[in-house]
Design a protein around this motif. Structure first.
Motif, mmCIF file in Angstrom:
data_model
loop_
_atom_site.group_PDB
_atom_site.id
_atom_site.type_symbol
_atom_site.label_atom_id
_atom_site.label_comp_id
_atom_site.label_asym_id
_atom_site.label_seq_id
_atom_site.Cartn_x
_atom_site.Cartn_y
_atom_site.Cartn_z
ATOM 1 N N TRP A 5 -10.602 -4.214 -8.849
ATOM 2 C CA TRP A 5 -9.474 -5.071 -9.178
ATOM 3 C C TRP A 5 -8.506 -4.428 -10.165
ATOM 4 O O TRP A 5 -7.939 -5.088 -11.009
ATOM 5 C CB TRP A 5 -10.004 -6.397 -9.708
ATOM 6 C CG TRP A 5 -10.840 -7.040 -8.674
ATOM 7 C CD1 TRP A 5 -12.192 -6.996 -8.569
ATOM 8 C CD2 TRP A 5 -10.398 -7.759 -7.537
ATOM 9 N NE1 TRP A 5 -12.621 -7.661 -7.460
ATOM 10 C CE2 TRP A 5 -11.529 -8.138 -6.810
ATOM 11 C CE3 TRP A 5 -9.147 -8.128 -7.064
ATOM 12 C CZ2 TRP A 5 -11.451 -8.867 -5.636
ATOM 13 C CZ3 TRP A 5 -9.067 -8.854 -5.899
ATOM 14 C CH2 TRP A 5 -10.212 -9.214 -5.197
ATOM 15 N N GLY A 7 -5.093 -3.448 -10.903
ATOM 16 C CA GLY A 7 -3.763 -3.736 -10.380
ATOM 17 C C GLY A 7 -2.695 -3.037 -11.198
ATOM 18 O O GLY A 7 -2.897 -1.942 -11.706
ATOM 19 N N GLU A 119 -3.583 -12.387 -9.825
ATOM 20 C CA GLU A 119 -4.415 -11.206 -9.625
ATOM 21 C C GLU A 119 -5.759 -11.473 -10.300
ATOM 22 O O GLU A 119 -5.813 -11.653 -11.518
ATOM 23 C CB GLU A 119 -3.766 -9.968 -10.238
ATOM 24 C CG GLU A 119 -4.617 -8.709 -10.111
ATOM 25 C CD GLU A 119 -3.964 -7.500 -10.745
ATOM 26 O OE1 GLU A 119 -4.680 -6.752 -11.436
ATOM 27 O OE2 GLU A 119 -2.753 -7.300 -10.561
ATOM 28 N N GLU A 136 -9.993 -8.336 0.044
ATOM 29 C CA GLU A 136 -9.697 -8.506 -1.370
ATOM 30 C C GLU A 136 -8.369 -9.197 -1.634
ATOM 31 O O GLU A 136 -8.297 -10.170 -2.388
ATOM 32 C CB GLU A 136 -9.703 -7.137 -2.067
ATOM 33 C CG GLU A 136 -11.046 -6.440 -2.047
ATOM 34 C CD GLU A 136 -10.947 -5.041 -2.638
ATOM 35 O OE1 GLU A 136 -11.992 -4.423 -2.815
ATOM 36 O OE2 GLU A 136 -9.828 -4.587 -2.924
ATOM 37 N N LYS A 137 -7.315 -8.716 -1.016
ATOM 38 C CA LYS A 137 -5.994 -9.232 -1.367
ATOM 39 C C LYS A 137 -5.789 -10.672 -0.911
ATOM 40 O O LYS A 137 -4.864 -11.345 -1.374
ATOM 41 C CB LYS A 137 -4.902 -8.338 -0.780
ATOM 42 C CG LYS A 137 -4.749 -8.431 0.731
ATOM 43 C CD LYS A 137 -3.547 -7.601 1.181
ATOM 44 C CE LYS A 137 -3.304 -7.756 2.685
ATOM 45 N NZ LYS A 137 -2.107 -7.007 3.110
ATOM 46 N N ASN A 138 -6.642 -11.178 -0.015
ATOM 47 C CA ASN A 138 -6.515 -12.554 0.453
ATOM 48 C C ASN A 138 -7.219 -13.564 -0.446
ATOM 49 O O ASN A 138 -7.192 -14.765 -0.180
ATOM 50 C CB ASN A 138 -7.066 -12.692 1.877
ATOM 51 C CG ASN A 138 -6.151 -12.052 2.910
ATOM 52 O OD1 ASN A 138 -4.965 -11.870 2.658
ATOM 53 N ND2 ASN A 138 -6.708 -11.687 4.047
ATOM 54 N N ASN A 141 -3.962 -14.740 -3.077
ATOM 55 C CA ASN A 141 -2.555 -14.436 -2.817
ATOM 56 C C ASN A 141 -1.823 -15.593 -2.142
ATOM 57 O O ASN A 141 -1.132 -15.432 -1.145
ATOM 58 C CB ASN A 141 -2.419 -13.156 -1.976
ATOM 59 C CG ASN A 141 -3.023 -13.318 -0.588
ATOM 60 O OD1 ASN A 141 -3.891 -14.150 -0.367
ATOM 61 N ND2 ASN A 141 -2.549 -12.519 0.353
ATOM 62 N N TRP A 199 8.269 -12.781 -8.801
ATOM 63 C CA TRP A 199 6.981 -12.120 -8.648
ATOM 64 C C TRP A 199 6.963 -10.779 -9.367
ATOM 65 O O TRP A 199 8.015 -10.191 -9.648
ATOM 66 C CB TRP A 199 6.633 -11.953 -7.177
ATOM 67 C CG TRP A 199 7.530 -11.054 -6.379
ATOM 68 C CD1 TRP A 199 7.388 -9.713 -6.139
ATOM 69 C CD2 TRP A 199 8.735 -11.437 -5.685
ATOM 70 N NE1 TRP A 199 8.395 -9.228 -5.351
ATOM 71 C CE2 TRP A 199 9.249 -10.279 -5.060
ATOM 72 C CE3 TRP A 199 9.426 -12.645 -5.537
ATOM 73 C CZ2 TRP A 199 10.412 -10.284 -4.301
ATOM 74 C CZ3 TRP A 199 10.594 -12.662 -4.781
ATOM 75 C CH2 TRP A 199 11.071 -11.490 -4.179
ATOM 76 N N GLY A 202 5.750 -5.114 -6.817
ATOM 77 C CA GLY A 202 4.727 -4.177 -6.368
ATOM 78 C C GLY A 202 3.296 -4.668 -6.449
ATOM 79 O O GLY A 202 2.379 -3.951 -6.034
ATOM 80 N N ASN A 203 3.071 -5.888 -6.931
ATOM 81 C CA ASN A 203 1.692 -6.375 -7.045
ATOM 82 C C ASN A 203 1.158 -6.790 -5.673
ATOM 83 O O ASN A 203 1.812 -7.500 -4.922
ATOM 84 C CB ASN A 203 1.616 -7.556 -8.013
ATOM 85 C CG ASN A 203 0.185 -7.951 -8.310
ATOM 86 O OD1 ASN A 203 -0.436 -8.671 -7.533
ATOM 87 N ND2 ASN A 203 -0.343 -7.480 -9.417
ATOM 88 N N ARG A 204 -0.048 -6.344 -5.336
ATOM 89 C CA ARG A 204 -0.592 -6.589 -3.996
ATOM 90 C C ARG A 204 -1.113 -8.008 -3.790
ATOM 91 O O ARG A 204 -1.490 -8.354 -2.663
ATOM 92 C CB ARG A 204 -1.711 -5.587 -3.699
ATOM 93 C CG ARG A 204 -2.940 -5.670 -4.573
ATOM 94 C CD ARG A 204 -3.780 -4.405 -4.396
ATOM 95 N NE ARG A 204 -4.956 -4.392 -5.253
ATOM 96 C CZ ARG A 204 -6.191 -4.604 -4.825
ATOM 97 N NH1 ARG A 204 -6.409 -4.833 -3.548
ATOM 98 N NH2 ARG A 204 -7.204 -4.553 -5.667
ATOM 99 N N PHE A 205 -1.139 -8.814 -4.830
ATOM 100 C CA PHE A 205 -1.610 -10.185 -4.684
ATOM 101 C C PHE A 205 -0.481 -11.195 -4.506
ATOM 102 O O PHE A 205 -0.724 -12.390 -4.408
ATOM 103 C CB PHE A 205 -2.488 -10.583 -5.874
ATOM 104 C CG PHE A 205 -3.802 -9.853 -5.882
ATOM 105 C CD1 PHE A 205 -4.857 -10.272 -5.093
ATOM 106 C CD2 PHE A 205 -3.968 -8.704 -6.637
ATOM 107 C CE1 PHE A 205 -6.057 -9.585 -5.057
ATOM 108 C CE2 PHE A 205 -5.156 -8.005 -6.616
ATOM 109 C CZ PHE A 205 -6.213 -8.442 -5.829
#
Length: 208
Positions: A5, A7, A119, A136-138, A141, A199, A202-205
Motif C-alpha cells: 500500500w 501510494g 487510500e 487492491e485498487k478496488n 476506490n 482528487w 495520480g493516486n490509484r485509488f
C-alpha cells in the motif's frame, strides 16, 4: 504498514490519535473539499483501527446546486442533518450502498462534502474481509466501497466527525490536486458541469 500500500504519500507509521478540531469544518465548502484531501479517515472498531487517506471528494452546495439533496432548501428526514452545524456526518443510501458526507457551511446553509475514495492505511486485512475483492485498487476506490471497507453505516448519521470512534485526523498535504465535474449526476442541468470534484493527482485509488 503493508508494503502493498505504498501510494503517493510519505506515511508516518503511527496512526494520528487527535481528531481535527471542529473549527476545521467551518471553512467554505469548496475549500473544505480540497482541504480534506490527504487527511486520514479513521474508524475505531472492535476488529481494530481501520483507516485511509482521503484522496477524492465532491462538494455539494445546497440550495443553488441542482445536484445537492438540499437543492431549493429541500428539507426532509434524510436531509435534516445538512441544516445543522458543520462537521456532522451525513450518511445516506444509494443503490444499497451507504455514502459518507461531511456537513459544511453554517446552520441552515445545507451544504456537504462527499468522501469519494480513500487510500487504505491500517486494518487492510479486515478491509479485505469486509469487501471480498481480490484487486487492491478496488478496495476503497469509490464512496460505497470505502464505507463498507471501513465499517461506516447509516447509524453514523449525525455523528460529529471530530470525535471518536469515527473521525478525521491530520494527514499529508498532496503534491498536486486535480478538479473536474462530479460523477453520477447526469440529470441535474448545468450542475453536472461544475468542477467540484477534487482528487489527489495520480493516486490509484481515485474512483475514476
Amino acid at each position: 504498514m503493508d508494503e502493498r500500500w505504498k501510494g503517493v504519500f510519505k506515511i508516518d507509521p503511527i496512526v494520528p490519535s487527535l481528531p481535527l478540531p471542529k473549527e476545521f469544518y467551518q471553512q467554505p465548502t469548496l475549500e473544505l473539499a480540497q482541504s480534506l484531501l490527504g487527511c486520514l479517515l479513521i474508524h475505531q472498531t472492535q476488529e481494530g483501527v481501520l483507516s485511509g487517506y482521503i484522496v477524492e471528494t465532491e462538494a455539494y452546495r445546497g440550495p443553488m446546486d441542482r445536484a445537492a439533496h438540499s437543492f431549493g432548501n429541500r428539507r426532509t428526514k434524510r436531509t435534516e442533518i445538512m441544516f445543522s452545524e458543520a462537521g456532522l456526518v451525513y450518511t445516506y443510501t444509494m443503490h444499497t450502498h451507504c455514502l459518507l458526507n461531511i456537513v459544511s457551511a453554517g446552520i441552515d446553509e445545507p451544504e456537504a462534502v462527499l468522501i469519494r475514495a480513500v487510500e487504505p492505511f491500517t486494518g487492510i486485512d479486515e478491509m479485505y474481509k469486509r469487501r471480498k475483492v481480490p484487486v487492491e485498487k478496488n478496495l476503497t476506490n469509490g464512496p460505497g466501497k470505502l464505507t463498507k471497507a471501513l465499517g461506516i453505516q447509516m447509524s453514523d448519521y449525525g455523528h460529529p466527525i471530530y470525535e471518536p470512534p469515527l473521525y478525521i485526523a491530520k494527514g499529508n498535504t498532496p503534491a498536486a490536486i486535480s478538479a473536474g465535474p462530479r460523477i453520477g449526476i447526469d440529470n441535474t442541468g448545468e450542475a453536472r458541469e461544475y468542477p467540484w470534484r477534487y482528487w489527489v493527482t495520480g493516486n490509484r485509488f481515485v474512483s475514476r
